[in-house]
Design an enzyme around this catalytic site. Structure first.
Site, PDB file in Angstrom:
ATOM      1  N   ALA A 250       6.576   2.620  -5.074  1.00  0.00           N
ATOM      2  CA  ALA A 250       6.578   2.425  -6.541  1.00  0.00           C
ATOM      3  C   ALA A 250       7.245   1.129  -7.009  1.00  0.00           C
ATOM      4  CB  ALA A 250       7.181   3.609  -7.285  1.00  0.00           C
ATOM      5  N   ALA A 251       7.696   0.289  -6.067  1.00  0.00           N
ATOM      6  CA  ALA A 251       8.297  -0.987  -6.493  1.00  0.00           C
ATOM      7  C   ALA A 251       7.249  -1.814  -7.240  1.00  0.00           C
ATOM      8  CB  ALA A 251       8.827  -1.751  -5.296  1.00  0.00           C
ATOM      9  N   GLY A 252       6.023  -1.799  -6.715  1.00  0.00           N
ATOM     10  CA  GLY A 252       4.931  -2.527  -7.361  1.00  0.00           C
ATOM     11  C   GLY A 252       4.604  -1.927  -8.726  1.00  0.00           C
ATOM     12  N   ASP A 253       4.688  -0.599  -8.820  1.00  0.00           N
ATOM     13  CA  ASP A 253       4.403   0.067 -10.104  1.00  0.00           C
ATOM     14  C   ASP A 253       5.469  -0.288 -11.141  1.00  0.00           C
ATOM     15  OD1 ASP A 253       2.229   1.327  -8.934  1.00  0.00           O
ATOM     16  OD2 ASP A 253       3.416   3.068  -8.315  1.00  0.00           O
TER      17      ASP A 253
HETATM   18  O1  RIB Z   1       2.439   3.333  -5.745  1.00  0.00           O
HETATM   19  C1  RIB Z   1       3.091   4.467  -5.228  1.00  0.00           C
HETATM   20  C2  RIB Z   1       2.286   5.693  -5.506  1.00  0.00           C
HETATM   21  O2  RIB Z   1       1.074   5.637  -4.791  1.00  0.00           O
HETATM   22  C3  RIB Z   1       2.940   6.982  -5.090  1.00  0.00           C
HETATM   23  O3  RIB Z   1       3.768   7.528  -6.067  1.00  0.00           O
HETATM   24  C4  RIB Z   1       1.735   7.865  -4.714  1.00  0.00           C
HETATM   25  O4  RIB Z   1       1.571   8.970  -5.542  1.00  0.00           O
HETATM   26  C5  RIB Z   1       0.522   6.935  -4.769  1.00  0.00           C
HETATM   27  O5  RIB Z   1      -0.177   7.059  -5.933  1.00  0.00           O
END
Ligand code: RIB
Length: 306
Positions: A250-253
């Protein structure tokens, strides 16, 4: 600040940590018990927007099950507006198997479930909000046809589009000119345009290729090496920030969510990328997806220390 609309997936992440990831046909024992942590690229980005002080509207689909209930309440707890989260009657909530090695790197398998059932009707419900939003954020974890539909609607209402291109897949060339900002990582870039990023020079080549395809702004996420920002007028390399990596999930998110907030606040592109770079770095210091996304306050403290 105007609304930031995030359309995408939500998953319950089943997180397992081991010294290393299994090879094909191999079984590896974990160091600790598994954990269940809210995730999904769309929901992670919506949570990042809200935690960083943006007005976050999430559009997606969950199952009529306990994972769905937990994910929805976690979104609400994080101040994400969930009025456009539809409950699917047939499919289960999306689930991801997140395997993390001792360096914090991961491999992820996603069972899309209800995410796969996202449809145009789900998107149509949010049109009045989308039409007045500051930016639309989309990823590729729901059907591409729906992502493409949402992008066309945003174009119609002159709302800028930020595409976080994960999980990467080949895209039709005509989509790129409809995208204002694309923010892929190195792996995604290679799948999208066939350029392998090995250093800053190859990152610049990749950015040019995206620009030639019609994207207005390219922000390449280079992991611990930082990020590269390129438009038709400017190109900047933003150095990575050194931290102790626990889990890169999730760092990219979080980076993408921070970009959207920067944009909505009217920051310059370079300021937004630099802020997102701090947010991404802080995210890798904790375990899990939504659990590791920092708040605005935590980022301020971190930035002062660095
Ligand atoms: O980018 C990370 C995410 O990728 C995770 O939370 C997982 O659910 C997938 O969607």
């Amino acid at each position: 600040m105007k609304d930031i609309v995030v359309i995408g997936s939500l998953n319950m992440d089943l997180v397992m940590q081991a010294a290393r990831l299994p090879k094909l046909g191999e079984t590896v024992l974990c160091n600790e018990n598994y954990k269940m942590i809210p995730g999904g690229k769309g929901a992670n980005q919506a949570v990042a927007v809200a935690k960083l002080g943006g007005k976050s509207i999430f559009v997606g689909r969950r199952g009529n099950d306990s994972f769905g209930t937990t994910l929805a309440s976690n979104l609400k707890k994080s101040n994400v507006i969930t009025n456009y989260l539809t409950i699917d009657k047939k499919s289960p909530t999306g689930m991801a198997l997140v395997m993390i090695d001792k360096n914090g790197d991961n491999s992820i398998l996603v069972s899309a479930g209800a995410n796969r059932e996202c449809c145009k009707k789900d998107i149509d419900k949010v049109i009045p909000v989308l039409a007045k939003a500051s930016i639309l954020v989309v990823q590729l974890e729901i059907p591409f046809e729906i992502v493409s539909y949402a992008i066309s609607l945003a174009n119609k209402y002159n709302v800028p589009v930020l595409l976080d291109a994960g999980p990467a897949r080949k895209l039709p060339n005509n989509i790129f000119k409809k995208i204002d900002i694309i923010s892929p990582n190195e792996t995604e870039t290679e799948i999208l345009i066939g350029v392998k990023i090995k250093n800053i020079e190859t990152a610049k080549i990749a950015a040019k290729k995206f620009l030639n395809l019609g994207v207005k702004t390219v922000i390449l996420k280079l992991g611990e090496k930082g990020a590269l920002l390129a438009t038709g007028k400017e190109i900047h390399y933003v150095k990575g920030i050194k931290v102790k990596t626990v889990d890169t999930t999730a760092a990219g998110d979080a980076f993408t969510g921070a970009l959207a907030v920067g944009y909505a606040q009217g920051k310059s592109l370079l300021e937004s990328v630099s802020y997102a770079n701090y947010v991404g770095a802080l995210t890798v210091t904790k375990l899990g997806a939504q659990s590791s996304v920092p708040t605005k306050k935590e980022v301020e403290i971190f930035m002062k220390k660095k």
